[in-house]
Design a protein around this motif. Structure first.
Motif, PDB file in Angstrom:
ATOM      1  N   PRO A   5     -50.773 -29.109 106.127  1.00  0.00           N
ATOM      2  CA  PRO A   5     -52.175 -27.719 105.505  1.00  0.00           C
ATOM      3  C   PRO A   5     -51.634 -27.689 104.634  1.00  0.00           C
ATOM      4  O   PRO A   5     -51.478 -29.201 103.473  1.00  0.00           O
ATOM      5  CB  PRO A   5     -49.881 -26.708 105.975  1.00  0.00           C
ATOM      6  CG  PRO A   5     -49.406 -28.891 106.468  1.00  0.00           C
ATOM      7  CD  PRO A   5     -50.298 -29.167 106.756  1.00  0.00           C
ATOM      8  N   ALA A   6     -52.695 -27.137 103.388  1.00  0.00           N
ATOM      9  CA  ALA A   6     -53.134 -27.294 102.251  1.00  0.00           C
ATOM     10  C   ALA A   6     -51.864 -26.903 101.461  1.00  0.00           C
ATOM     11  O   ALA A   6     -51.244 -26.040 101.852  1.00  0.00           O
ATOM     12  CB  ALA A   6     -53.580 -25.949 101.901  1.00  0.00           C
ATOM     13  N   GLN A   7     -51.745 -28.014 100.350  1.00  0.00           N
ATOM     14  CA  GLN A   7     -50.439 -28.394  99.091  1.00  0.00           C
ATOM     15  C   GLN A   7     -50.991 -27.819  97.596  1.00  0.00           C
ATOM     16  O   GLN A   7     -52.295 -28.005  97.194  1.00  0.00           O
ATOM     17  CB  GLN A   7     -50.531 -29.304  99.094  1.00  0.00           C
ATOM     18  CG  GLN A   7     -49.443 -29.832 100.564  1.00  0.00           C
ATOM     19  CD  GLN A   7     -48.314 -29.561 100.488  1.00  0.00           C
ATOM     20  OE1 GLN A   7     -47.304 -29.492  99.690  1.00  0.00           O
ATOM     21  NE2 GLN A   7     -48.143 -28.703 101.478  1.00  0.00           N
ATOM     22  N   THR A   8     -50.355 -27.281  96.928  1.00  0.00           N
ATOM     23  CA  THR A   8     -50.291 -26.653  96.001  1.00  0.00           C
ATOM     24  C   THR A   8     -49.068 -27.377  94.898  1.00  0.00           C
ATOM     25  O   THR A   8     -48.014 -27.438  95.467  1.00  0.00           O
ATOM     26  CB  THR A   8     -50.600 -25.318  95.914  1.00  0.00           C
ATOM     27  OG1 THR A   8     -51.302 -25.214  94.223  1.00  0.00           O
ATOM     28  CG2 THR A   8     -49.463 -24.005  95.935  1.00  0.00           C
ATOM     29  N   ARG A   9     -49.747 -27.520  93.330  1.00  0.00           N
ATOM     30  CA  ARG A   9     -48.442 -27.326  91.890  1.00  0.00           C
ATOM     31  C   ARG A   9     -47.935 -26.475  92.649  1.00  0.00           C
ATOM     32  O   ARG A   9     -48.588 -24.649  91.893  1.00  0.00           O
ATOM     33  CB  ARG A   9     -48.898 -28.373  91.660  1.00  0.00           C
ATOM     34  CG  ARG A   9     -49.426 -29.865  91.833  1.00  0.00           C
ATOM     35  CD  ARG A   9     -48.326 -30.744  92.044  1.00  0.00           C
ATOM     36  NE  ARG A   9     -47.580 -31.359  91.426  1.00  0.00           N
ATOM     37  CZ  ARG A   9     -46.339 -31.762  91.498  1.00  0.00           C
ATOM     38  NH1 ARG A   9     -46.087 -32.514  92.528  1.00  0.00           N
ATOM     39  NH2 ARG A   9     -45.370 -31.990  90.792  1.00  0.00           N
ATOM     40  N   ILE A  10     -46.865 -26.362  92.004  1.00  0.00           N
ATOM     41  CA  ILE A  10     -46.197 -24.936  91.988  1.00  0.00           C
ATOM     42  C   ILE A  10     -45.004 -25.615  90.618  1.00  0.00           C
ATOM     43  O   ILE A  10     -44.649 -25.849  91.154  1.00  0.00           O
ATOM     44  CB  ILE A  10     -45.029 -23.880  92.451  1.00  0.00           C
ATOM     45  CG1 ILE A  10     -44.314 -24.369  93.583  1.00  0.00           C
ATOM     46  CG2 ILE A  10     -46.460 -23.854  93.515  1.00  0.00           C
ATOM     47  CD1 ILE A  10     -43.429 -23.882  94.274  1.00  0.00           C
ATOM     48  N   ARG A  11     -44.853 -24.315  89.369  1.00  0.00           N
ATOM     49  CA  ARG A  11     -43.565 -24.499  88.750  1.00  0.00           C
ATOM     50  C   ARG A  11     -42.496 -23.805  89.424  1.00  0.00           C
ATOM     51  O   ARG A  11     -41.972 -23.219  89.861  1.00  0.00           O
ATOM     52  CB  ARG A  11     -43.652 -23.487  87.347  1.00  0.00           C
ATOM     53  CG  ARG A  11     -45.060 -24.022  86.651  1.00  0.00           C
ATOM     54  CD  ARG A  11     -45.258 -22.961  85.523  1.00  0.00           C
ATOM     55  NE  ARG A  11     -43.923 -22.988  84.666  1.00  0.00           N
ATOM     56  CZ  ARG A  11     -44.040 -21.919  83.954  1.00  0.00           C
ATOM     57  NH1 ARG A  11     -44.853 -21.498  83.585  1.00  0.00           N
ATOM     58  NH2 ARG A  11     -43.397 -22.947  82.554  1.00  0.00           N
ATOM     59  N   LEU A  12     -41.517 -25.424  89.355  1.00  0.00           N
ATOM     60  CA  LEU A  12     -39.685 -24.490  89.513  1.00  0.00           C
ATOM     61  C   LEU A  12     -38.470 -24.977  88.828  1.00  0.00           C
ATOM     62  O   LEU A  12     -38.605 -23.733  89.347  1.00  0.00           O
ATOM     63  CB  LEU A  12     -40.131 -25.783  90.728  1.00  0.00           C
ATOM     64  CG  LEU A  12     -38.600 -26.304  91.905  1.00  0.00           C
ATOM     65  CD1 LEU A  12     -38.612 -24.703  92.838  1.00  0.00           C
ATOM     66  CD2 LEU A  12     -38.482 -27.510  92.343  1.00  0.00           C
ATOM     67  N   TRP A  13     -38.567 -25.335  87.438  1.00  0.00           N
ATOM     68  CA  TRP A  13     -37.760 -25.214  87.132  1.00  0.00           C
ATOM     69  C   TRP A  13     -38.226 -25.672  85.240  1.00  0.00           C
ATOM     70  O   TRP A  13     -38.939 -26.152  85.081  1.00  0.00           O
ATOM     71  CB  TRP A  13     -36.886 -26.546  87.175  1.00  0.00           C
ATOM     72  CG  TRP A  13     -35.884 -26.926  88.205  1.00  0.00           C
ATOM     73  CD1 TRP A  13     -36.651 -27.853  89.166  1.00  0.00           C
ATOM     74  CD2 TRP A  13     -35.510 -26.119  89.184  1.00  0.00           C
ATOM     75  NE1 TRP A  13     -35.289 -27.886  90.336  1.00  0.00           N
ATOM     76  CE2 TRP A  13     -35.412 -26.592  89.776  1.00  0.00           C
ATOM     77  CE3 TRP A  13     -34.624 -25.341  89.024  1.00  0.00           C
ATOM     78  CZ2 TRP A  13     -34.166 -26.282  91.418  1.00  0.00           C
ATOM     79  CZ3 TRP A  13     -34.055 -24.358  90.011  1.00  0.00           C
ATOM     80  CH2 TRP A  13     -33.667 -25.087  91.398  1.00  0.00           C
ATOM     81  N   ASP A  14     -37.677 -24.218  84.446  1.00  0.00           N
ATOM     82  CA  ASP A  14     -38.432 -23.879  83.021  1.00  0.00           C
ATOM     83  C   ASP A  14     -37.258 -25.219  82.581  1.00  0.00           C
ATOM     84  O   ASP A  14     -36.582 -25.749  82.428  1.00  0.00           O
ATOM     85  CB  ASP A  14     -37.695 -22.657  82.621  1.00  0.00           C
ATOM     86  CG  ASP A  14     -36.575 -22.542  82.494  1.00  0.00           C
ATOM     87  OD1 ASP A  14     -35.321 -23.578  82.730  1.00  0.00           O
ATOM     88  OD2 ASP A  14     -36.298 -21.247  83.077  1.00  0.00           O
ATOM     89  N   LEU A  15     -37.846 -25.428  81.686  1.00  0.00           N
ATOM     90  CA  LEU A  15     -37.243 -26.264  80.647  1.00  0.00           C
ATOM     91  C   LEU A  15     -35.934 -26.584  79.791  1.00  0.00           C
ATOM     92  O   LEU A  15     -35.160 -27.199  79.789  1.00  0.00           O
ATOM     93  CB  LEU A  15     -38.396 -26.152  79.073  1.00  0.00           C
ATOM     94  CG  LEU A  15     -37.180 -27.731  77.939  1.00  0.00           C
ATOM     95  CD1 LEU A  15     -38.293 -28.782  77.873  1.00  0.00           C
ATOM     96  CD2 LEU A  15     -39.063 -27.208  76.700  1.00  0.00           C
ATOM     97  N   PRO A  16     -35.328 -24.975  79.644  1.00  0.00           N
ATOM     98  CA  PRO A  16     -34.034 -24.450  79.551  1.00  0.00           C
ATOM     99  C   PRO A  16     -33.041 -25.587  80.029  1.00  0.00           C
ATOM    100  O   PRO A  16     -31.898 -25.981  80.269  1.00  0.00           O
ATOM    101  CB  PRO A  16     -34.013 -23.397  79.441  1.00  0.00           C
ATOM    102  CG  PRO A  16     -35.252 -23.092  78.669  1.00  0.00           C
ATOM    103  CD  PRO A  16     -36.323 -24.120  79.579  1.00  0.00           C
ATOM    104  N   VAL A  17     -33.335 -25.114  82.085  1.00  0.00           N
ATOM    105  CA  VAL A  17     -32.717 -25.396  82.687  1.00  0.00           C
ATOM    106  C   VAL A  17     -32.427 -27.755  82.654  1.00  0.00           C
ATOM    107  O   VAL A  17     -31.487 -27.837  83.035  1.00  0.00           O
ATOM    108  CB  VAL A  17     -33.144 -25.297  84.315  1.00  0.00           C
ATOM    109  CG1 VAL A  17     -33.001 -25.385  85.468  1.00  0.00           C
ATOM    110  CG2 VAL A  17     -32.613 -23.610  84.210  1.00  0.00           C
TER     111      VAL A  17
END
Length: 229
Positions: A5-17
């Motif tokens: 399946p086609a993959q992509t990069r997603i944002r998961l955790w912000d900098l403060p976390v």
């Protein structure tokens, strides 16, 4: 050869976390070391720093990015049971944020650290040169009991929760082939194309939460004086 399946990069955790997470990783052993080596001035300073971080993380759990919010990952017992039942199945599904069981692990760790900080604030004995900033508000008898809990039960509780946390990380890495550590470093991960990632919020929210956390820790360090004359 069939392509996956086609993959992509997603944002998961912000900098403060991520900063909170790795600060906790550094503070817990530092607090243990300072206590074991009778560096109580630094122990109390680090304890207040932990109080500031915990305050920030709780506030961020209400006003932060989507994956940081408690409403995103705190689920009921049915969801937890379903998640645990799925662990025996091959492969893994990317959860955008903490999964149902992981959410309760986060709450348990935050709660254990908050309890330890609260006990530390009223622990000690000024006759031996070390007493928490709220010792006078607690009194000798309560402080005596809190000291026992702080040095034994509270820390062991934190170690138990950390142990479960590490066991889950190892399980996911070796059995589910899912690296949970890397996204906490980079803030992103691979996911199926079309997966919606973290929804960010304005940076000023983090600054306000940080200011409240630091101010609260300073107030505690001053002995929690009345806010009004």
């Amino acid at each position: 050869m069939t392509e996956g399946p086609a993959q992509t990069r997603i944002r998961l955790w912000d900098l403060p976390v991520r900063l909170c997470h790795w600060s906790f990783v550094g503070l817990i052993p530092a607090l243990w070391w300072t206590a074991e080596n009778d560096e109580m001035t630094w122990h109390m300073r680090l304890g207040l720093a932990l109080a500031a971080l915990l305050t920030f993380r709780v506030l961020w759990g209400f006003v932060g990015s989507s994956t940081a919010r408690f409403t995103n990952f705190v689920r009921g017992p049915v969801a937890v049971v379903r998640h645990l039942a799925s662990l025996g199945k091959p492969g893994h599904d990317v959860t955008v944020g903490h999964n149902a069981a992981g959410g309760w692990s986060v709450l348990a760790l935050l709660g254990a650290m908050a309890l330890q900080v609260a006990l530390g604030l009223i622990s000690g004995d000024p006759d031996y040169g070390a007493a928490g900033p709220l010792y006078d508000l607690a009194g000798f008898e309560l402080a005596y009991e809190a000291t026992d809990w702080h040095t034994e039960v509270g820390f062991n509780l934190i170690l138990a929760v950390i142990g479960l946390h590490l066991a889950a990380i190892i399980f996911y890495r070796t059995v589910k082939r899912d690296n949970l550590v890397a996204p906490m470093v980079t803030g992103s991960r691979s996911a199926l194309a079309g997966t919606k990632g973290m929804a960010p919020v304005a940076a000023w929210r983090a600054l306000i939460c940080a200011g409240i956390g630091i101010g609260f820790a300073i107030w505690l360090g001053m002995g929690a004086p009345p806010l009004t004359s």
